[in-house]
Scaffold this motif. Structure first.
Motif, PDB file in Angstrom:
ATOM      1  N   UNK A 289       2.110   6.472  -6.910  1.00 50.40           N
ATOM      2  CA  UNK A 289       1.003   7.272  -7.427  1.00 50.40           C
ATOM      3  C   UNK A 289       1.241   8.755  -7.212  1.00 50.40           C
ATOM      4  N   UNK A 290       1.762   9.102  -6.049  1.00 50.49           N
ATOM      5  CA  UNK A 290       2.041  10.511  -5.752  1.00 50.49           C
ATOM      6  C   UNK A 290       3.076  11.074  -6.724  1.00 50.49           C
ATOM      7  N   UNK A 291       4.118  10.303  -6.995  1.00 56.47           N
ATOM      8  CA  UNK A 291       5.121  10.738  -7.968  1.00 56.47           C
ATOM      9  C   UNK A 291       4.527  10.827  -9.372  1.00 56.47           C
ATOM     10  N   UNK A 292       3.676   9.878  -9.715  1.00 59.65           N
ATOM     11  CA  UNK A 292       3.103   9.840 -11.063  1.00 59.65           C
ATOM     12  C   UNK A 292       2.210  11.050 -11.345  1.00 59.65           C
ATOM     13  N   UNK A 293       1.485  11.513 -10.324  1.00 58.50           N
ATOM     14  CA  UNK A 293       0.613  12.663 -10.553  1.00 58.50           C
ATOM     15  C   UNK A 293       1.253  13.976 -10.118  1.00 58.50           C
ATOM     16  N   UNK A 294       2.502  13.899  -9.704  1.00 55.15           N
ATOM     17  CA  UNK A 294       3.262  15.108  -9.395  1.00 55.15           C
ATOM     18  C   UNK A 294       2.963  15.739  -8.057  1.00 55.15           C
ATOM     19  N   UNK A 295       2.570  14.948  -7.094  1.00 57.61           N
ATOM     20  CA  UNK A 295       2.334  15.502  -5.747  1.00 57.61           C
ATOM     21  C   UNK A 295       3.562  15.373  -4.892  1.00 57.61           C
TER      22      UNK A 295
ATOM     23  N   UNK B 123       0.845  -1.196   0.000  1.00 53.42           N
ATOM     24  CA  UNK B 123       0.000   0.000   0.000  1.00 53.42           C
ATOM     25  C   UNK B 123       0.876   1.241   0.000  1.00 53.42           C
ATOM     26  N   UNK B 124       1.912   1.229   0.806  1.00 56.04           N
ATOM     27  CA  UNK B 124       2.827   2.367   0.857  1.00 56.04           C
ATOM     28  C   UNK B 124       3.532   2.556  -0.488  1.00 56.04           C
ATOM     29  N   UNK B 125       3.997   1.471  -1.079  1.00 57.33           N
ATOM     30  CA  UNK B 125       4.672   1.557  -2.385  1.00 57.33           C
ATOM     31  C   UNK B 125       3.740   2.130  -3.442  1.00 57.33           C
ATOM     32  N   UNK B 126       2.498   1.669  -3.467  1.00 58.33           N
ATOM     33  CA  UNK B 126       1.523   2.161  -4.433  1.00 58.33           C
ATOM     34  C   UNK B 126       1.242   3.649  -4.225  1.00 58.33           C
ATOM     35  N   UNK B 127       1.062   4.039  -2.970  1.00 60.57           N
ATOM     36  CA  UNK B 127       0.753   5.438  -2.665  1.00 60.57           C
ATOM     37  C   UNK B 127       1.896   6.357  -3.074  1.00 60.57           C
TER      38      UNK B 127
END
Length: 86
Positions: A80-86, A73-77
């Motif tokens: 995902x944060x990097x992928x959407x630029x957060x 879950x942590x890896x996915x989060x």
């Protein structure tokens, strides 16, 4: 012990004060290096469960969980944060 206590409290929590107590014990467990607490803290900070919403803190705990524990879950989060630029 803090992690186990927070888990026990979360099963019986019925008020906002109970949820705050769960968050406080979980935070203590995470701060003492109990890696299983990292994913819970990431989610709790993100959703504002027992803690104020704080996306920086959420990312911090998720990133720590991804690095130290390789929690999926942590890896996915984090990814995902990097992928959407957060």
């Amino acid at each position: 012990a803090q992690f186990n206590l927070s888990g026990l409290l979360s099963k019986t929590a019925q008020t906002g004060q109970d949820i705050i107590a769960v968050a406080q014990w979980m935070l203590r467990a995470g701060e003492q290096g109990f890696k299983e607490a990292y994913v819970f803290l990431g989610v709790m900070w993100e959703a504002g469960v027992g803690l104020p919403i704080n996306l920086e803190q959420s990312f911090y705990w998720h990133k720590l969980g991804a690095k130290v524990n390789e929690d999926p879950i942590c890896c996915f989060t984090v990814a995902s944060s990097y992928a959407i630029g957060k």
